[in-house]
Design an enzyme around this catalytic site. Structure first.
Site, PDB file in Angstrom:
ATOM      1  N   GLU A 226       4.228   5.376   0.902  1.00 32.65           N
ATOM      2  CA  GLU A 226       3.888   6.735   1.955  1.00 32.65           C
ATOM      3  C   GLU A 226       4.799   7.650   1.291  1.00 32.65           C
ATOM      4  O   GLU A 226       5.420   8.567   2.170  1.00 32.65           O
ATOM      5  CB  GLU A 226       4.029   6.353   3.240  1.00 32.65           C
ATOM      6  CG  GLU A 226       2.943   5.252   3.724  1.00 32.65           C
ATOM      7  CD  GLU A 226       2.805   4.816   4.955  1.00 32.65           C
ATOM      8  OE1 GLU A 226       3.908   5.136   5.986  1.00 32.65           O
ATOM      9  OE2 GLU A 226       1.792   4.673   5.435  1.00 32.65           O
ATOM     10  N   ASP A 305      -1.734  -2.838   8.721  1.00 33.53           N
ATOM     11  CA  ASP A 305      -0.603  -1.937   9.398  1.00 33.53           C
ATOM     12  C   ASP A 305      -0.804  -2.131  10.856  1.00 33.53           C
ATOM     13  O   ASP A 305      -1.239  -1.165  11.459  1.00 33.53           O
ATOM     14  CB  ASP A 305      -0.905  -0.647   9.206  1.00 33.53           C
ATOM     15  CG  ASP A 305       0.426   0.441   9.197  1.00 33.53           C
ATOM     16  OD1 ASP A 305       1.412  -0.167  10.098  1.00 33.53           O
ATOM     17  OD2 ASP A 305       0.098   1.558   9.363  1.00 33.53           O
ATOM     18  N   GLU A 333       2.032   1.679  18.307  1.00 32.69           N
ATOM     19  CA  GLU A 333       1.416   2.603  17.662  1.00 32.69           C
ATOM     20  C   GLU A 333      -0.030   2.928  17.590  1.00 32.69           C
ATOM     21  O   GLU A 333      -0.726   3.683  17.966  1.00 32.69           O
ATOM     22  CB  GLU A 333       1.946   2.715  16.093  1.00 32.69           C
ATOM     23  CG  GLU A 333       1.000   3.859  15.284  1.00 32.69           C
ATOM     24  CD  GLU A 333       1.626   3.740  13.964  1.00 32.69           C
ATOM     25  OE1 GLU A 333       2.579   2.891  13.475  1.00 32.69           O
ATOM     26  OE2 GLU A 333       1.208   4.585  13.000  1.00 32.69           O
TER      27      GLU A 333
HETATM   28  C1  GCV Z   1       7.870   4.652   9.471  1.00 35.73           C
HETATM   29  C2  GCV Z   1       2.621   3.461   9.404  1.00 35.73           C
HETATM   30  C3  GCV Z   1       3.072   4.306  10.147  1.00 35.73           C
HETATM   31  C4  GCV Z   1       4.272   5.236   9.753  1.00 35.73           C
HETATM   32  C5  GCV Z   1       5.618   4.235   9.445  1.00 35.73           C
HETATM   33  C6  GCV Z   1       4.831   3.122   8.523  1.00 35.73           C
HETATM   34  C7  GCV Z   1       5.922   2.343   8.141  1.00 35.73           C
HETATM   35  O1  GCV Z   1       1.943   3.922   8.255  1.00 35.73           O
HETATM   36  O2  GCV Z   1       2.002   5.127  10.608  1.00 35.73           O
HETATM   37  O3  GCV Z   1       4.646   6.198  10.826  1.00 35.73           O
HETATM   38  O4  GCV Z   1       6.518   4.954   8.961  1.00 35.73           O
HETATM   39  O5  GCV Z   1       3.518   2.508   8.976  1.00 35.73           O
HETATM   40  O6  GCV Z   1       5.722   1.141   8.545  1.00 35.73           O
HETATM   41  O7  GCV Z   1       6.628   2.632   7.142  1.00 35.73           O
END
Ligand code: GCV
Length: 599
Positions: A226, A305, A333
């Site tokens: 990411e 995720d 989340e």
């Molecule tokens: C900390 C998901 C979340 C991100 C998070 C990522 C991760 O994509 O939306 O906010 O980033 O996981 O676990 O690194």
């Protein structure tokens, strides 16, 4: 050492302290391992014996939970590493706020870009974590922005101040670091792990950390994920990358938690051959045995995720020569963002029942912030509580843990109502949101509320492929992406076959017609309608249950807080119900067998 009050015992005060009826004995020759303790209660006197201070502390917290007589029992942690990780930023991030995916206010550690001046609150948090068996905490977001990167160097004194508070409770502190730190902080023109200057930079930076914080735990790294920098930029493997940091930490006994959350986040939705679920296994299993001994590969519990329902990640079942950590997410989340009641330990417990023998560490992303109740929704505290308790002993029954938390938190008059609200709350949440393991029908970006096609034509690799005939992702070996082949037997065949794939994961592994009949005897489309009507109705009932509890039983403020969150949960659950049902009704053209209102 009975009679001597260690630092942590002083911290047990506030009405919940140990009385004279608890006798603590530290005996280095008692034969118990580090952190283990023996506890007994007889004739109203509790005795705790341990070989070290940490064991004495855990035994003392156990003594606070005791109710009645107890024949001697010895308790020892299932894994030596039980960590909570924070996604806290020092500065408020313009998109993600101060705590990424944080729903409990600001950071406990930083305020207005500076170290908090409420270190006592940090001490309380440390006690809270220690009381459930947590012994490691990483302080900052795995997405390491420029300002936060400096915690490793010129802002190290802040880490030291926090470490001092955690140390009182035998908790070691870790930092998330940027793989590009040698460039960002060290002025080098590369972060190539094979470059001698890079190795020297990590060694020197790490030496400075240990000169300041001798019991520092180590680093957490999100690399090539990411947008975070990583070894791929230099044609190196993740073992090459992790091992450089591990070499710098090894002389001091530190370790690297290296995340396996590596996937292509710029996928073309038209490309049906790429499957995000495959990514971690494809990247990491070829490296089994190549990581240094002090690298722990940290693997999210499911392959995608933290969705409301995923199968266990096959990486956790496939790397016998690598230290592994399973990663859970207490911060909700995708599970209601601490506005919805969603007690997650039944999910975590089922993952642990599959992977317990394979993991060396349990990591949980914290759901705590500077909110008065720590977790925004007061009932979300139970997730943090049970995360620690399960890391200590994964065989504990999650519903018994719920009752344990309720017993320590609420008066008996409230216990039944809280239990009823929470016991099935994960299943209820799953019911009105994500059908049959499909996942990601959430609003893009903030991940709150329904948006069935929100991610369908995006670059993130999270699709459901609903059309007029059917829905789901074909991940079979026979006709799909082949993901089922990443599992050892018997799971590989169980997930491959429609005859044996569990209903709750059907759409994760298969694309089926709406008329496909589940093991439950219902069609897929009728299951979708029924679970969404039932889930939303269950939330409406929760509101009534809570309203019937006299506010003074739990305190008016807490009662009002929960009531307010429940109102939002009802609104949101109704929205989920109506959007999901309407979407699938319009796609399929198949009416609800019970003729309920669909728009
Ligand atoms: C900390 C998901 C979340 C991100 C998070 C990522 C991760 O994509 O939306 O906010 O980033 O996981 O676990 O690194």
């Amino acid at each position: 050492m009975s009679g001597v009050h260690p630092a942590w015992l002083g911290g047990l005060g506030g009405g919940a302290g140990l009385g004279d009826d608890v006798v603590l004995t530290r005996d280095p020759l008692c034969g118990l391992e580090a952190e283990a303790y023996t506890i007994a209660r007889s004739g109203g006197v509790t005795t705790v014996v341990a070989a070290d201070e940490a064991g004495l502390m855990y035994g003392s917290f156990h003594a606070l939970r005791l109710d009645g007589e107890l024949a001697a029992q010895t308790h020892r942690p299932f894994v030596a590493r039980r960590m909570v990780q924070h996604w806290d930023n020092v500065f408020v991030h313009p998109v993600m706020g101060q705590v990424e995916r944080g729903y409990s206010g600001g950071s406990l550690f930083w305020e207005d870009g500076a170290l908090t001046d409420d270190l006592d609150r940090v001490g309380d948090y440390a006690r809270l974590l220690a009381s459930v068996g947590i012994n490691a905490v990483s302080l900052n977001n795995v997405n390491v922005h420029a300002g936060e990167a400096r915690l490793l160097t010129d802002r190290l004194s802040e880490v030291a101040a926090l470490a001092a508070r955690f140390r009182q409770y035998h908790i070691r502190v870790y930092l998330s670091v940027s793989f590009a730190a040698p460039m960002v902080l060290g002025g080098l023109d590369t972060a190539d792990p094979a470059d001698e200057r890079v190795k020297a930079w990590w060694a020197a930076a790490t030496q400075r950390v240990y000169a300041t914080i001798p019991d520092f735990g180590g680093y957490v790294v999100k690399a090539d994920s990411e947008g975070q920098p990583g070894p791929f930029a230099y044609g190196r493997t993740h073992a090459d990358g992790a091992n450089v940091l591990a070499a710098a930490l090894a002389p001091f006994g530190g370790e690297v938690y290296w995340r396996a959350f590596v996937y292509n986040h710029r996928q073309d939705w038209r490309d049906r051959s790429t499957d995000r679920a495959r990514a971690a296994y494809d990247h990491f299993t070829p490296l089994d045995g190549e990581f240094a001994a002090n690298v722990v590969l940290q693997v999210k519990h499911g392959p995608i995720d933290f969705q409301p329902r995923e199968p266990v990640s096959p990486v956790l079942l496939s790397m016998p020569r690598t230290s592994l950590a399973v990663e859970f997410q207490a911060t909700q989340e995708y599970t209601g963002q601490q506005r919805h009641v969603c007690y997650l330990p039944p999910m975590w417990s089922s993952v642990l029942s599959t992977v317990a023998g394979a993991v060396d560490a349990v990591v949980t992303v914290s759901n705590a912030g500077d909110d008065r109740y720590w977790t925004n929704h007061p009932l979300a505290q139970a997730n943090l509580y049970a995360a620690g308790r399960l890391a200590w002993d994964p065989a504990l029954d999650p519903i018994a843990l719920l009752d344990e938390w309720i017993g320590l938190t609420f008066p008996p008059a409230a216990a039944g109502v809280v239990h009823e609200l929470m016991r099935d709350s994960w299943a209820v949440y799953e019911g009105y949101t994500s059908p049959l393991g499909v996942g990601f029908m959430v609003h893009p970006g903030d991940h709150y509320g329904p948006d069935v096609d929100g991610y369908e034509y995006s670059r993130w690799g999270t699709y459901h492929f609903a059309d007029r005939d059917g829905v789901g992702v074909d991940r079979t070996r026979a006709t799909g992406t082949g993901f089922t082949g990443q599992y050892p037997q018997p799971l590989a065949d169980e997930y491959e076959s429609l005859d044996t794939c569990p209903d709750e994961l059907l759409l994760f592994f298969h694309h089926v017609p709406y008329t496909h009949v589940l093991h439950s005897g219902k069609t897929v489309i009728q299951h979708i309608y029924d679970t969404h009507f039932q889930g939303a109705a269950a939330v409406a009932e929760m509101v009534g249950r809570w309203a019937a509890l006299p506010p003074e039983t739990v305190g008016e403020d807490l009662h009002a807080r929960v009531a307010d969150r429940l109102r939002e949960q009802v609104r949101s659950a109704n929205e989920w119900r109506d959007q999901i049902n309407t979407y699938f009704h319009r796609k399929s053209g198949i009416p609800d067998a019970q003729g309920r209102r669909i728009y």
